[in-house]
Write an enzyme that holds these catalytic residues in place. Structure first.
Site, PDB file in Angstrom:
ATOM      1  N   PHE A 178      51.010  66.045   0.106  1.00 27.41           N
ATOM      2  CA  PHE A 178      51.769  67.269   0.340  1.00 27.41           C
ATOM      3  C   PHE A 178      50.853  68.469   0.120  1.00 27.41           C
ATOM      4  CE2 PHE A 178      54.380  70.914  -0.814  1.00 27.41           C
ATOM      5  CZ  PHE A 178      55.196  70.965   0.307  1.00 27.41           C
TER       6      PHE A 178
ATOM      7  N   ASP B 117      43.206  69.404  -3.772  1.00 30.33           N
ATOM      8  CA  ASP B 117      44.412  70.203  -3.941  1.00 30.33           C
ATOM      9  C   ASP B 117      44.939  69.916  -5.345  1.00 30.33           C
ATOM     10  OD1 ASP B 117      47.042  71.068  -4.105  1.00 30.33           O
ATOM     11  OD2 ASP B 117      47.550  70.533  -2.044  1.00 30.33           O
TER      12      ASP B 117
ATOM     13  N   LYS C 204      51.010  76.872  -8.388  1.00 29.42           N
ATOM     14  CA  LYS C 204      52.076  76.507  -9.337  1.00 29.42           C
ATOM     15  C   LYS C 204      51.958  77.102 -10.754  1.00 29.42           C
ATOM     16  CE  LYS C 204      54.497  72.808  -7.122  1.00 29.42           C
ATOM     17  NZ  LYS C 204      53.926  72.345  -5.858  1.00 29.42           N
TER      18      LYS C 204
HETATM   19  C1  LIG Z   1      53.674  72.668  -4.425  1.00 37.90           C
HETATM   20  C2  LIG Z   1      52.463  72.192  -3.749  1.00 37.90           C
HETATM   21  C3  LIG Z   1      51.919  72.861  -2.631  1.00 37.90           C
HETATM   22  C4  LIG Z   1      52.583  74.045  -1.987  1.00 37.90           C
HETATM   23  O1  LIG Z   1      52.708  75.138  -2.826  1.00 37.90           O
HETATM   24  P1  LIG Z   1      53.656  76.378  -2.416  1.00 37.90           P
HETATM   25  O2  LIG Z   1      53.398  77.385  -3.500  1.00 37.90           O
HETATM   26  O3  LIG Z   1      55.059  75.877  -2.394  1.00 37.90           O
HETATM   27  O4  LIG Z   1      53.215  76.835  -1.090  1.00 37.90           O
HETATM   28  C5  LIG Z   1      50.740  72.362  -2.092  1.00 37.90           C
HETATM   29  N1  LIG Z   1      50.129  71.296  -2.613  1.00 37.90           N
HETATM   30  C6  LIG Z   1      50.624  70.626  -3.680  1.00 37.90           C
HETATM   31  C7  LIG Z   1      49.883  69.455  -4.218  1.00 37.90           C
HETATM   32  C8  LIG Z   1      51.803  71.048  -4.275  1.00 37.90           C
HETATM   33  O5  LIG Z   1      52.309  70.366  -5.308  1.00 37.90           O
END
Ligand SMILES: *Cc1c(COP(=O)(O)O)cnc(C)c1O
Length: 393
Positions: free
Chosen positions: A137, A222, A251
């Site tokens: 994700f 990420d 986050k």
């Molecule tokens: C939450 C998340 C995102 C997206 O972050 P947003 O602030 O909602 O755009 C991308 N990568 C990972 C691994 C995430 O947990």
């Protein structure tokens, strides 16, 4: 009153969220309260965002102080809070430079753009493809949903952005096959969060790093969910003895205020020259002043060590539950990023826990995710475990 709010929200808000029928009004530490006065222990933390817990007095103080000085100027000018935050993040990580933005998706957008630009600048005109993982994700913008290896996230928005290849996580042979002369980068979460709290095999990330070096492609981590102490180290990559070329954060970086960051090594970051990329709010003084305080608390108050220790305890208790309940298939994760896979639907469990005063989260239909604030203590964990013991079959 709360009925009114829910009814109005259901009429006037875009219908993008399936919500639980409570209105949350305030928080303190690991606790939240709803408009009927019910108290909850929060094992969601705004999805791994409020790592220091709710209403942290030092964050509140940093915010109100900065609010009275300067909220925002443009990135046309230097400011102290964003400079200090970037200096702190580079000092505590592998990276040399930071680009600030406002969300996780934006941080990954920046990473994708930087990887492509870096390749172009090196004269590798054909290289633009990015290999990412199934069940990953990376966000909901067009580029980041295109990078996301989950059909359900992309569905309905086709044509997606061209240039992404998905392979199974933990499969080094698949990665070797997927990288070709048009690949500029490999993008992955060190531990897959939304995909089901899936951890890498012991040597996997080292093999990925080696392969990227061999083939001359960039490695992007990420760490939007795994970063900022969540796994028991400041950044998850520290567990695995590898460093990426680019890393994205968001986050928990400001404990609930919107911020994203893309960090990179000098030789990669140099592809971003004036005019190449920008963000109006990126690194704005009010948010970076708060974030600076967040990073300070995280790293100076022994919280990450606490997270590793209490996370170990929590995982042990979840494993104890597994020994008692046939409905539990697997317990996994690191630090306070923990998952429990069920062989039944997770949603009824989430609802029952909520009625008993515990907020937990379900992903992929049957995986319960536990991401409490890093300040959580044994007694709150014991209370949840007793509740789960009662609720689970
Ligand atoms: C939450 C998340 C995102 C997206 O972050 P947003 O602030 O909602 O755009 C991308 N990568 C990972 C691994 C995430 O947990």
């Amino acid at each position: 009153m709360s009925r009114d709010i829910m009814n109005t929200a259901d009429k006037v808000m875009a219908n993008t969220y399936k919500r639980f029928p409570i209105v949350i009004t305030k928080g303190k530490g690991c606790n939240l309260w709803d408009s009927d006065g019910n108290k909850y222990i929060d094992f969601v933390s705004g999805i791994a965002v409020c790592n220091l817990g709710h209403a942290h007095p030092k964050v509140a103080e940093a915010l109100s102080k900065q609010a009275g000085i300067l909220l925002h100027v443009s990135n046309l000018y230097y400011t102290e809070p964003q400079t200090e935050l970037a200096a702190t993040l580079t000092e505590k990580s592998f990276a040399d430079r930071v680009f600030f933005c406002n969300s996780g998706a934006e941080a990954n957008e920046a990473a994708i753009k930087l990887a492509r630009k870096h390749s172009k600048d090196k004269g590798e005109n054909g290289r633009y493809r990015i290999v990412s993982m199934e069940q990953s994700f990376h966000g909901r913008t067009m580029a980041t949903l295109s990078a996301t290896g989950q059909e359900k996230i992309r569905k309905g928005f086709e044509p997606i952005l061209e240039g992404f290849d998905y392979i199974p996580f933990n499969d080094i042979d698949a990665l070797r096959d997927a990288i070709d002369a048009s690949t500029c980068a490999v993008l992955l979460e060190p531990i897959q969060g939304e995909g089901g709290v899936r951890c890498p095999d012991p040597e996997y990330l080292k093999s990925v790093r080696r392969l990227c070096n061999e083939k001359g492609v960039l490695l992007i981590f990420d760490e939007i969910q795994t970063g900022m102490g969540r796994t028991g180290k400041l950044f998850a990559y520290e567990h695995f003895g590898v460093e990426p070329d680019i890393m994205t954060l968001a986050k928990a970086l400001a404990n609930g205020l919107p911020i994203g960051a893309m960090l990179a090594k000098e030789d990669v970051a140099e592809a971003f020259t004036p005019g190449a990329h920008a963000s109006t709010f990126g690194g704005t003084p009010i948010i970076t002043a708060a974030s600076l305080q967040v990073v300070k608390i995280l790293t100076e108050e022994n919280l990450i060590h606490h997270c590793a220790k209490i996370g170990g305890y929590f995982k042990e208790r979840l494993s104890w539950l597994k020994s008692r309940h046939d409905s539990i298939e697997d317990v996994r994760g690191m630090g306070l990023l923990l998952g429990m896979m069920l062989n039944t639907e997770g949603e009824p469990v989430v609802k029952s826990c909520m009625e008993k005063g515990f907020l937990i989260n379900c992903i992929q239909g049957n995986i319960l995710r536990f991401v409490p604030p890093l300040i959580i203590e044994e007694e709150d964990i014991d209370a949840l475990v007793a509740c789960l013991d009662h609720v689970l079959v």
